[in-house]
Each structure stands twice: as structure tokens, then as C-alpha cells.
Write a protein that holds these residues in place. Structure first.
Motif, short mmCIF file in Angstrom:
data_model
loop_
_atom_site.label_atom_id
_atom_site.label_comp_id
_atom_site.label_asym_id
_atom_site.label_seq_id
_atom_site.Cartn_x
_atom_site.Cartn_y
_atom_site.Cartn_z
N ARG A 60 0.86 -1.18 0.00
CA ARG A 60 0.00 0.00 0.00
C ARG A 60 0.89 1.23 0.00
N ASP A 61 1.93 1.19 0.88
CA ASP A 61 2.86 2.31 1.02
C ASP A 61 4.20 1.69 1.43
N VAL A 62 5.07 1.51 0.45
CA VAL A 62 6.28 0.73 0.71
C VAL A 62 7.13 1.36 1.82
N VAL A 63 7.20 2.70 1.85
CA VAL A 63 8.07 3.37 2.85
C VAL A 63 7.50 3.15 4.25
N ALA A 64 6.17 3.32 4.39
CA ALA A 64 5.54 3.12 5.70
C ALA A 64 5.65 1.67 6.14
N GLU A 65 5.49 0.74 5.20
CA GLU A 65 5.51 -0.68 5.57
C GLU A 65 6.90 -1.15 5.95
N VAL A 66 7.92 -0.66 5.25
CA VAL A 66 9.30 -1.03 5.62
C VAL A 66 9.64 -0.41 6.98
N GLY A 67 9.20 0.81 7.22
CA GLY A 67 9.44 1.46 8.53
C GLY A 67 8.77 0.67 9.66
N ALA A 68 7.51 0.23 9.43
CA ALA A 68 6.79 -0.55 10.46
C ALA A 68 7.49 -1.89 10.69
N PHE A 69 8.00 -2.49 9.61
CA PHE A 69 8.75 -3.76 9.74
C PHE A 69 9.97 -3.56 10.65
N PHE A 70 10.71 -2.48 10.42
CA PHE A 70 11.91 -2.24 11.24
C PHE A 70 11.53 -2.07 12.72
N GLU A 71 10.47 -1.31 12.97
CA GLU A 71 10.06 -1.08 14.37
C GLU A 71 9.71 -2.40 15.04
N GLU A 72 8.95 -3.23 14.34
CA GLU A 72 8.50 -4.50 14.91
C GLU A 72 9.69 -5.45 15.10
N ARG A 73 10.63 -5.43 14.13
CA ARG A 73 11.81 -6.31 14.25
C ARG A 73 12.73 -5.88 15.39
N LEU A 74 12.89 -4.58 15.59
CA LEU A 74 13.75 -4.12 16.70
C LEU A 74 13.18 -4.64 18.01
N GLN A 75 11.86 -4.64 18.11
CA GLN A 75 11.19 -5.17 19.30
C GLN A 75 11.45 -6.68 19.45
N ARG A 76 11.25 -7.43 18.36
CA ARG A 76 11.44 -8.89 18.42
C ARG A 76 12.90 -9.25 18.66
N LEU A 77 13.81 -8.48 18.07
CA LEU A 77 15.24 -8.72 18.30
C LEU A 77 15.57 -8.51 19.78
N ALA A 78 15.03 -7.45 20.36
CA ALA A 78 15.30 -7.17 21.79
C ALA A 78 14.75 -8.32 22.64
N GLU A 79 13.57 -8.84 22.29
CA GLU A 79 13.00 -9.97 23.05
C GLU A 79 13.90 -11.20 22.96
N ALA A 80 14.62 -11.35 21.84
CA ALA A 80 15.52 -12.50 21.68
C ALA A 80 16.90 -12.21 22.26
N GLY A 81 17.10 -11.03 22.81
CA GLY A 81 18.38 -10.73 23.48
C GLY A 81 19.36 -9.92 22.65
N VAL A 82 18.96 -9.52 21.43
CA VAL A 82 19.85 -8.71 20.59
C VAL A 82 19.63 -7.24 20.96
N ARG A 83 20.70 -6.58 21.40
CA ARG A 83 20.57 -5.18 21.82
C ARG A 83 20.52 -4.27 20.59
N PRO A 84 19.80 -3.16 20.66
CA PRO A 84 19.73 -2.25 19.51
C PRO A 84 21.11 -1.86 19.00
N VAL A 85 22.09 -1.73 19.89
CA VAL A 85 23.42 -1.29 19.49
C VAL A 85 24.10 -2.27 18.51
N GLN A 86 23.58 -3.52 18.46
CA GLN A 86 24.16 -4.52 17.54
C GLN A 86 23.57 -4.42 16.13
N VAL A 87 22.50 -3.64 15.97
CA VAL A 87 21.68 -3.76 14.76
C VAL A 87 21.88 -2.59 13.79
N VAL A 88 22.01 -2.91 12.51
CA VAL A 88 21.84 -1.91 11.46
C VAL A 88 20.66 -2.35 10.59
#
Ligand code: HH2
Length: 294
Positions: free
Chosen positions: A174-202
């Protein structure tokens, strides 16, 4: 702890300072743009398939890219081009582990493994890689993230719609920029739940991974907007097919288009560029940085 950062530049482009931690390596941005040189140990990669499938040639190639100024060497053993035939974990491991071990032994440039498979990532990390470049970050199984968390490795979280086998069939947003942004937000959350700190992520928008030419261009135009997520951005555009669609250039003649994108990415504050042509890209981005720092 190795402080692997360059001369700060481009402060006007990037609001907050960000750290990327990958094993013993630590980069602080804003900094000079890092260049990740591609070492494809594959028979079928879209741009250089078969050229470095032999481990000795692959190691030589990696050392050449390091000498040309690569800041990171990205070793991959499975092509992710549209429609590529998947390879087994055993075969992928057989391709990449000796090359990673050889590069770690023979040069000081940090090595990354380009894999979607947790078992390959684990062996690559044990062989001395310090970054997992994961084009399959859209998975639901957290095993890969646990491996990254345990190793304290850097992690490239790339957006893809579908899988390499299906992704270019009919990508729809529908909106590629908004959807990729939402994906990143959700993944940062899931990564943190799995123990990956934001500082490790690009974060990487995944140019060409389940995107039409128009989607790729919209994402390139919007790159700076993703900096609101507070993580450095990585971009892979080198020799990709959308450059051919725009210019008509065959894959072996897409360096000028790749450099145009590299220059644009520097202006947008991208932290890491993943490229085949390291010497040429280093020159282009150093000139862009000199202009921007005036
Ligand atoms: N592109 C490719 C592979 N890995 N990783 C990230 N993070 N971003 C990318 O854009 C990206 C990537 C495709 O390029 P290449 O490795 O040259 O081709 P192939 O997948 O056919 O080996």
C-alpha cells in the motif's frame, strides 16, 4: 575493544550519534561511510557468480577488496537473486567457513557472513566472523537472533517481501516506505525480546528484495526518513537490476549507476554501503564527504 571509527563528518545530516557494536568492533556514527566489500563464494550470484567459487580465489578476492579500502568483508555462500536455487546448510557452510577462517587469519578487516541460516551463522561466528548479514530477517523463528545475541555479533536486519524464490513475482505494497518502517520497528522489538541489543543492529531496506523499480526508487528517496529509528542504515544497490531497468545497462556495465546511488546514499546519511566495486566506491564517497564537510 577496537574503536573502528573514521573522522566525524556530515553532522548536519545525522541528528544523533549512534554506535554499532559487532563483536570486538565498534563504530560511532556520524562517521565516514563504511564500505562492505562483497565476497560471493557461489556459482550463481547475479553479478559475479562462479568467479570466486573456489575458496583460494575467494580469499584472494577478499584480500584485494581489503587492500582497496573495504571496512568490512561480507562472505556469502548462497545466491539470493530472484529465483535462485536454495542450497543446503551443509553446502553453504562448506563454501563460506574456510573463506571466513582464511580472511580472519590473513587480514584485520572485520568479516561478516551473508546467510539466512542460523546453523551457518553459528559456524561462521565460531570461525571469526563478527557480523551476521541476514536478508531473511522477515522470518518468525527467533533461533538466528539467539545465535547473534549469544555471540554479541553485529546484525544486519534487512527487509524482504517473501523469499528469493517468490519475491519478484508480484510485489505489492500500500505504502512501501511506511511498511518497511513498520517492519523495522517490529523487528527491533522482536530482536530485543531474543536478546539482541539495539546497538548490535543496522537496518537495510532491501533494495530488489520483493520490490519493483518504483518501490526501490521510493525507498531510495525516503532513506533519510528511516534515521528516526535511531539505528545506522546499510544499503545494497551495487549492480542491481533496477539500474539496468533505468539505463538499459547490462550487469557488467552498471558501475556508473551504482556510484550515483552511492553518492546519493552518502547525502542521505547511510552508514554502510555493500558493494562489489570497492576501490571505485571508496573514491566516490570520499569525494562526496569532502564536499559535504566544507
Ligand atoms: N543484496 C544481495 C545480497 N545480500 N545483503 C544486504 N544486507 N543487502 C543487500 O542489498 C543484499 C544483501 C544481492 O547481491 P549479491 O550478493 O551480489 O548477489 P547474490 O545474492 O546473487 O549472491
Amino acid at each position: 575493544m577496537k574503536e573502528t571509527c573514521g573522522t566525524p563528518s556530515g553532522e548536519a545530516l545525522t541528528a544523533a550519534s549512534m554506535v554499532w557494536q559487532a563483536g570486538p568492533h565498534r563504530w560511532t556514527f556520524p562517521s565516514r561511510t563504511l564500505v562492505m566489500g562483497i565476497v560471493n563464494v557461489t556459482p550463481d550470484s547475479f553479478a559475479d557468480g562462479g568467479r570466486y567459487a573456489d575458496p583460494v580465489r575467494a580469499i584472494e578476492h577478499g584480500l584485494e577488496l581489503a587492500a582497496q579500502g573495504a571496512d568490512i568483508l561480507d562472505v556469502g555462500g548462497e545466491s539470493t537473486r530472484p529465483g535462485a536455487t536454495p542450497v543446503s546448510a551443509e553446502e553453504e557452510r562448506r563454501r563460506v567457513v574456510p573463506v571466513i577462517a582464511g580472511l580472519v587469519r590473513q587480514c584485520r578487516v572485520p568479516v561478516s557472513v551473508d546467510t539466512m541460516k542460523p546453523e551457518v551463522a553459528a559456524e561462521a561466528l565460531a570461525a571469526g566472523a563478527c557480523i551476521v548479514n541476514d536478508v531473511g530477517a522477515n522470518r518468525s523463528d527467533p533461533t538466528m537472533w539467539r545465535r547473534v545475541a549469544e555471540a554479541g555479533a553485529g546484525y544486519v536486519c534487512m527487509h524482504m517481501q517473501g523469499t528469493p524464490q517468490t519475491m519478484q513475482e508480484r510485489p505489492v505494497y500500500r505504502d512501501v516506505v511506511a511498511e518497511v518502517g513498520a517492519f523495522f520497528e517490529e523487528r527491533l522489538q522482536r530482536l530485543a525480546e531474543a536478546g539482541v541489543r539495539p546497538v548490535q543492529v543496522v537496518l537495510d531496506v532491501g533494495i530488489g528484495f520483493g520490490k519493483t523499480v518504483a518501490h526501490n526508487l521510493q525507498l531510495l528517496r525516503a532513506l533519510a526518513s528511516f534515521r528516526r529509528l535511531g539505528r545506522p542504515l546499510l544499503l545494497g544497490v551495487s549492480r542491481k537490476s533496477f539500474l539496468g531497468a533505468i539505463t538499459g545497462a547490462p550487469v557488467e556495465a552498471r558501475l556508473p549507476g551504482s556510484l550515483a546511488c552511492a553518492a546519493w546514499a552518502v547525502c542521505q546519511g547511510v552508514a554502510v554501503l555493500r558493494v562489489h566495486d570497492v576501490a571505485e566506491t571508496v573514491q566516490a564517497i570520499r569525494v562526496m564527504e569532502a564536499i559535504l564537510s566544507r
